[in-house]
Structure formats: C-alpha cells, structure tokens
Motif scaffolding. Structure first.
Motif, short mmCIF file in Angstrom:
data_model
loop_
_atom_site.label_atom_id
_atom_site.label_comp_id
_atom_site.label_asym_id
_atom_site.label_seq_id
_atom_site.Cartn_x
_atom_site.Cartn_y
_atom_site.Cartn_z
N ALA A 97 -8.82 -43.58 -8.05
CA ALA A 97 -9.34 -44.94 -8.14
C ALA A 97 -8.22 -45.97 -8.18
N ASN A 98 -7.19 -45.70 -8.97
CA ASN A 98 -6.06 -46.62 -9.07
C ASN A 98 -5.30 -46.70 -7.75
N ALA A 99 -5.19 -45.57 -7.05
CA ALA A 99 -4.50 -45.57 -5.76
C ALA A 99 -5.23 -46.46 -4.77
N PRO A 144 -11.60 -50.59 -12.03
CA PRO A 144 -12.01 -49.77 -13.18
C PRO A 144 -11.40 -50.22 -14.50
N ASP A 145 -10.18 -50.77 -14.47
CA ASP A 145 -9.52 -51.19 -15.72
C ASP A 145 -10.34 -52.23 -16.47
N THR A 181 2.65 -41.76 -11.50
CA THR A 181 1.32 -42.32 -11.73
C THR A 181 1.29 -43.71 -11.11
N ILE A 182 0.09 -44.24 -10.95
CA ILE A 182 -0.07 -45.60 -10.43
C ILE A 182 -1.18 -46.28 -11.22
N ASN A 183 -1.03 -47.58 -11.49
CA ASN A 183 -2.16 -48.31 -12.05
C ASN A 183 -2.69 -49.26 -10.99
N ALA A 184 -3.77 -49.96 -11.31
CA ALA A 184 -4.43 -50.79 -10.32
C ALA A 184 -3.54 -51.91 -9.81
N SER A 212 -14.49 -44.84 -9.63
CA SER A 212 -13.63 -44.92 -8.46
C SER A 212 -13.63 -46.35 -7.95
N THR A 213 -12.69 -46.62 -7.08
CA THR A 213 -12.58 -47.96 -6.49
C THR A 213 -12.88 -47.88 -5.01
N GLN A 214 -13.59 -48.85 -4.50
CA GLN A 214 -13.87 -48.89 -3.08
C GLN A 214 -13.75 -50.33 -2.59
#
Length: 344
Positions: free
Chosen positions: A124-126, A172-173, A273-276, A224-226
């Motif tokens: 999701a963050n990716a 999501p954050d 790791t990655i954040n939004a 998840s992010t879309q």
C-alpha cells in the motif's frame, strides 16, 4: 520419523514457512540460520504473472531493459545439531537464537500473520509513494478483514474508505493514525463506497484491542492504496512477508507508469521500507541481502541510510552501495550512478 528443517523467506524479519530441507532424525535445537535469500526482479514475472500488474491510461507498454531486484533473507529453522553445525561452517550463514525468528509468546502462525500484514502495508505504501511521485491522486481500499474482528462482515475486500470520523482518507496512514489515537472500545464511523461507485454507506465499528500491543486499538482490516482514477496497481508476489520490499516495489510501479526505461539498462538491487511520503526506512539482514545481490551481478545496491554502517561490513565486491533516504535519492542514483552518494 524424520525431522526436516524449515525455511522462511524474509524481507526484514522472519516471515513465511516454505519448503523443508536437509533432513535429519535428531531433535531440533533452539537456533536458526540466516543467509542470503532469492532475488526477485519486480519488473519480471513469477509463475506466469507479473509481480507488479498495472493497467490504465498511464501504463508504459515498453518493457525495461534492466532489473530492479528486491532482496530477501532465507531463514532455516527446525534444525538438528548436525545441521546447525554444517550451516555455521558455511560463511554465508549466521546462527541466531530461535527467539530471533519466533519471539517468545508468539506462535509460528502469529508471526506469519503479523508479517503478512506488514507486507500488505508495504504494498500500500509503495503504491502511495509511486502515485504521489507521478502526481496521481489516491484512495484507500480494504485489502482484507481480520477474522473475528468487529470489522468482519461490515467491511469487505475492495471497499473504498472515503473518510473515518470525518477525516478524509486518501492514504492508509490517515486511517491508521486516527485509530492509533483512540482506545479499544471506542467507536469509529467510516464512510465507505462498495462495488457500486455511485452508492456510499456509513459503517460504525467498535475498535478492538491489538493482540500484539496491549492497550492499542484495532480496526481489524488490512488496507491498500489505489489510484483514484482509472489506473490500477496490483501485486502478484506471494510467499514473502515483512516491510522491506517497499522501496523496490515503489520503483517498479514508477517504471511501469512512466514513459521510457527507468532502469536505463542497469542491474539494480536494493532494500528498504517505504512510507506513503516516499521516505526509506532501515531493515534487518542487510549483509545477507548484499551478498545475494553481489553474486547476481548487480551494479548498484540501494541501502537505507540507517543501514549504511552495517552495510560497510559486508563484502560488496565491485557493486556500489548507494545511500538512499527517499525515493528521490533512488531515482537520482539511477539517472546518474556515478554521482550517487555511497555509504561511508
């Protein structure tokens, strides 16, 4: 009865039990062996499916000529004493207490479930970081509901979360941070859109307690992010867990949704790791990942800035260890490898 070792593939921490290897009749010892795991080019296919599947008007149909390899750590457990000694003699492996794989009080199933959730969050963050980099709007969808949670039956896979307690949810954050500010037993109100995009509904859910963090609130969903538009991003890689694939997945999405060849023909490996917001975070097992990337012939290896000190203790061969703090650092390094900052 013969006992087999079990192998986990990990990003930052032990994740999912895979095939057993190295049979022995003796009882297992309370140790595990960590070593280099397989690499996965996020621009390629696994079992006939693209690791990153994209669709929509922004898709670049021209395949890249280089590689973007996410790295893993293989963790062997359920070892007999002879197997442990044999792996200890192999310089690629490191022997660790079993508590480093399965923390006290947690079963193998609980560890696997926890790290499955971490990988879903990483995906999701990716997506968030990549779409933000490309200037595309995002929205939050439900990836799954936790069995037995108060969200089960009220929220469904694919539901789009528009807001939580009036707070707009584009990443999501926003949902996660609000839930973490509350207590178990508090109620939240979500505005949700299901399969019929023209219909919205309001869902009230009483927060539960996170079983892994006493006193912490739990909504009971994975997110998840879309894209909020027509672009869709899906991930097809299974059997891997943890958060450390985030950076390489982000770069893979950017490559597939932007014109031209992002890799410019380079063989690149990395972790983080990655954040939004596109910030790269440190991970575990960096030396094992560097060894695997070196042996595969990678030219560059992206190292989270927080891992640089440990990374310098690994044998990188001729491979350049590039320090990255965010997605912009990684993109700049691909464009001009010679000017990219090395770990020092």
């Amino acid at each position: 009865m013969k006992r087999r070792t079990q192998t986990l593939l990990v990003g930052a921490v032990p994740i999912v039990a895979l095939a057993g290897v190295l049979s022995a009749p003796a009882l297992s010892v309370p140790f595990a062996a960590q070593g280099p795991g397989p690499l996965f080019d996020v621009l390629s296919d696994v079992e006939g499916k693209s690791i990153i599947e994209v669709s929509g008007p922004s898709v670049d149909s021209k395949p890249s000529t280089g590689e973007l390899d996410m790295t893993t750590v293989a963790v062997h457990h359920n070892l007999s004493l002879p197997q442990t000694i044999a792996m200890w003699l192999d310089s690629d492996n490191e022997i660790v207490p079993i508590e480093a794989v399965f923390p006290p009080g947690q079963s193998q199933e609980e560890v696997e479930e926890e790290n499955k959730a971490a990988f879903t969050e990483s995906e999701a963050n990716a997506t968030s970081a990549a779409l933000a980099q490309l200037g595309l709007p995002t929205e939050v969808s439900v990836a799954y509901t936790v069995p037995g949670s108060n969200a089960e039956g009220k929220l469904h896979e694919g539901d789009v979360i528009i807001s939580i307690d009036g707070i707009k949810a584009t990443k999501p954050d926003a949902v996660k941070d609000h839930v973490q500010s509350l207590n178990p037993g508090d109620a939240v109100e979500l505005k949700v859109r299901g399969e019929d995009a023209a219909k919205e509904r309001t869902v009230a859910i009483e927060l539960g307690e996170n079983p892994h963090a006493k006193g912490a609130a739990l909504l009971g969903i994975g997110m998840s992010t879309q894209s909020a538009g027509q672009t869709k991003v899906e991930y097809q890689l299974s059997g891997i867990g943890g958060p450390s694939a985030g950076l390489m997945l982000t770069l893979g999405v950017i490559d597939k949704l932007s014109p031209g060849d992002l890799t410019e023909g380079h063989h690149i490996a990395g972790t983080g790791t990655i954040n939004a917001a596109g910030i790269v975070g440190e991970i575990g097992g960096i030396k094992h990942k560097i060894s695997a990337a070196r042996d595969s012939g990678a030219e560059l290896f992206f190292v989270p800035a927080g891992n640089c000190v440990e990374a310098l203790t690994a044998d990188a061969g001729d491979m350049k260890l590039v320090r990255v703090r965010n997605v912009d650092d990684a993109l700049a390094a691909i464009k001009n490898p010679g000017a990219a900052p090395s770990c020092s």
